[in-house]
Design an enzyme around this catalytic site. Sequence first.
Site, PDB file in Angstrom:
ATOM      1  N   TYR A 173       0.878  -1.165   0.000  1.00  0.00           N
ATOM      2  CA  TYR A 173       0.000   0.000   0.000  1.00  0.00           C
ATOM      3  C   TYR A 173       0.909   1.206   0.000  1.00  0.00           C
ATOM      4  O   TYR A 173       1.829   1.298   0.819  1.00  0.00           O
ATOM      5  CB  TYR A 173      -0.885   0.021   1.245  1.00  0.00           C
ATOM      6  CG  TYR A 173      -2.152  -0.766   1.074  1.00  0.00           C
ATOM      7  CD1 TYR A 173      -3.040  -0.449   0.066  1.00  0.00           C
ATOM      8  CD2 TYR A 173      -2.467  -1.822   1.922  1.00  0.00           C
ATOM      9  CE1 TYR A 173      -4.210  -1.162  -0.112  1.00  0.00           C
ATOM     10  CE2 TYR A 173      -3.638  -2.548   1.751  1.00  0.00           C
ATOM     11  CZ  TYR A 173      -4.506  -2.205   0.733  1.00  0.00           C
ATOM     12  OH  TYR A 173      -5.655  -2.908   0.560  1.00  0.00           O
ATOM     13  N   ASP A 220      -6.186  -0.843  -6.478  1.00  0.00           N
ATOM     14  CA  ASP A 220      -7.658  -0.802  -6.506  1.00  0.00           C
ATOM     15  C   ASP A 220      -8.261  -0.282  -5.201  1.00  0.00           C
ATOM     16  O   ASP A 220      -9.444  -0.447  -4.958  1.00  0.00           O
ATOM     17  CB  ASP A 220      -8.232  -2.195  -6.836  1.00  0.00           C
ATOM     18  CG  ASP A 220      -7.820  -3.243  -5.814  1.00  0.00           C
ATOM     19  OD1 ASP A 220      -7.250  -2.880  -4.767  1.00  0.00           O
ATOM     20  OD2 ASP A 220      -8.072  -4.440  -6.076  1.00  0.00           O
ATOM     21  N   HIS A 278      -9.970  -7.301  -5.530  1.00  0.00           N
ATOM     22  CA  HIS A 278      -9.709  -7.224  -4.093  1.00  0.00           C
ATOM     23  C   HIS A 278     -10.691  -8.103  -3.303  1.00  0.00           C
ATOM     24  O   HIS A 278     -11.241  -7.699  -2.284  1.00  0.00           O
ATOM     25  CB  HIS A 278      -9.848  -5.760  -3.660  1.00  0.00           C
ATOM     26  CG  HIS A 278      -9.021  -5.356  -2.481  1.00  0.00           C
ATOM     27  ND1 HIS A 278      -8.026  -4.427  -2.553  1.00  0.00           N
ATOM     28  CD2 HIS A 278      -9.048  -5.737  -1.181  1.00  0.00           C
ATOM     29  CE1 HIS A 278      -7.499  -4.237  -1.360  1.00  0.00           C
ATOM     30  NE2 HIS A 278      -8.098  -5.035  -0.503  1.00  0.00           N
TER      31      HIS A 278
END
Length: 500
Positions: free
Chosen positions: A241, A269, A360
Amino acid sequence: MAGPEVLISGEEVAKHNTRESCWIIVHGKVYDVTDFLPEHPGGMKIILKYAGKDATEEYDPIHPPDAITANLPPEKHLGAIDPGTVTQVVKEVTQEEVDRQRRHERKPPLDEILNLHDFEAIARAVMPEKGWAYYSSAADDEITHRENHLAYHRIWFRPRILRDVAKVDWSTTILGQKSSMPVYITATALGKLGHPDGELNLTRAAGKFGVIQMIPTLASCSFDELVDAALEGQTQFMQLYVNKDRAITKRIVQHAEARGIKGLFITVDAPQLGRREKDMRMKFEDTGSAVQNETGEKVNKNEGAARAISSFIDPGLSWKDIPWFQSITKMPIILKGVQCWEDAVMAAEAGLQGVVLSNHGGRQLDFARSGIEILVEVVSALRERNLFPNPNFQIFVDGGVRRATDVLKAIALGATAVGVGRPFIYAYSAYGQEGVERCISILNDEFEMNMRLIGAPTIKDVVPAMVDASSIAVHVSNVPEDRLYHANYESMQRSELRNG
Ligand code: 173
């Protein structure tokens, strides 16, 4: 704080149990978090619940081990707790919890678990409510979550015969690394919500079976703990991230590379975390203590565990950042969360090493299409541009995979490997490391049999002509079951039994 560590008594800590002076104990250390309260991403209410007390149990699953030391200035690290002087927070054991523990004790032995769905059914029954809510939740109406699995039902096999399948071999190479199967353990956050050893269960089982694990940014275990637990030569990837503070991101990436990580999967995403209502509801039930109620703090009830800790993620991330990533690392860079051919082509043209076609786990945009459906259009678009096949640009898929047949469908359609997430964490939530090992063994058994049945001795023999995916993009609803007919219909066996 210089010199020998100060010892502080539990009694002293207990005095600091207000908004004005709030001390907590985590892993045997005492911290003054008074000034940090308004900044806590999860709100101040949850910290105040533990004001003057030991917060370790609550802290552990949802923070990396160094979260507190990294965020609090050194002068707020007050010292060590004098052992034996702390009064533990006595948690009321509800009837629900007693029942859950009983279900845990009575769960079936592992050899009765026959497929990956079974782990989910057991996990649902035996997991603590918060962990189950967090792992199983998905965005909005959870349509994409269900579609991820159901999309595989639109693909059928065209098996070949007489291919000598006495020996079958489903090992493969992923980003140049050996893997015992075309499956990797994908990143999932907060591993200790399911089991005290968290992601270590995955690392250990993966090492034993030659499976690659992708280490999540938001693991409950620290990154180094997970790398240290790997065997000599065991491959690990890392999911990233991207922090708004690029210096932090750079440090994470370069540390990962130095520690031998073989692939960097940048999540693209999740500029904002989706609404997972099952997870959000958990917070409503957190009634809290008298101290919190006195503060009258308005807690943002729109956040479950995940959103609360994800505020560092940069929604400003863009294609312009890609050259920067390429300049700070030599690891292969893969974009995780690509959802259409246009972006896959851009990734290939940007010189990246691959894409994960993923939504995800259905946890972000509801009505996003499944990875397996996207795969078909991506391969076709890349082929047209002479960008496929290309060993330097690999395509991965995740979401909804529960059977080796699902994996084989993806391989036939052009994927190098497939990510599996929830089934592995359900497996260890219920059975620890052995659960993960059983999960991998089941997949191995399924690969062996199904490779034979489709007539493919090796992964290279699993080719597009082995599947019919012509309906993949057809989003019709199934015809509902004819319940009235079935309710009235009496089978021959039933009428015989009634007369007998
Ligand atoms: O899917 C998730 O829950 C996830 O990716 C996440 C993101 C930020 C914090 C915690 C979990």
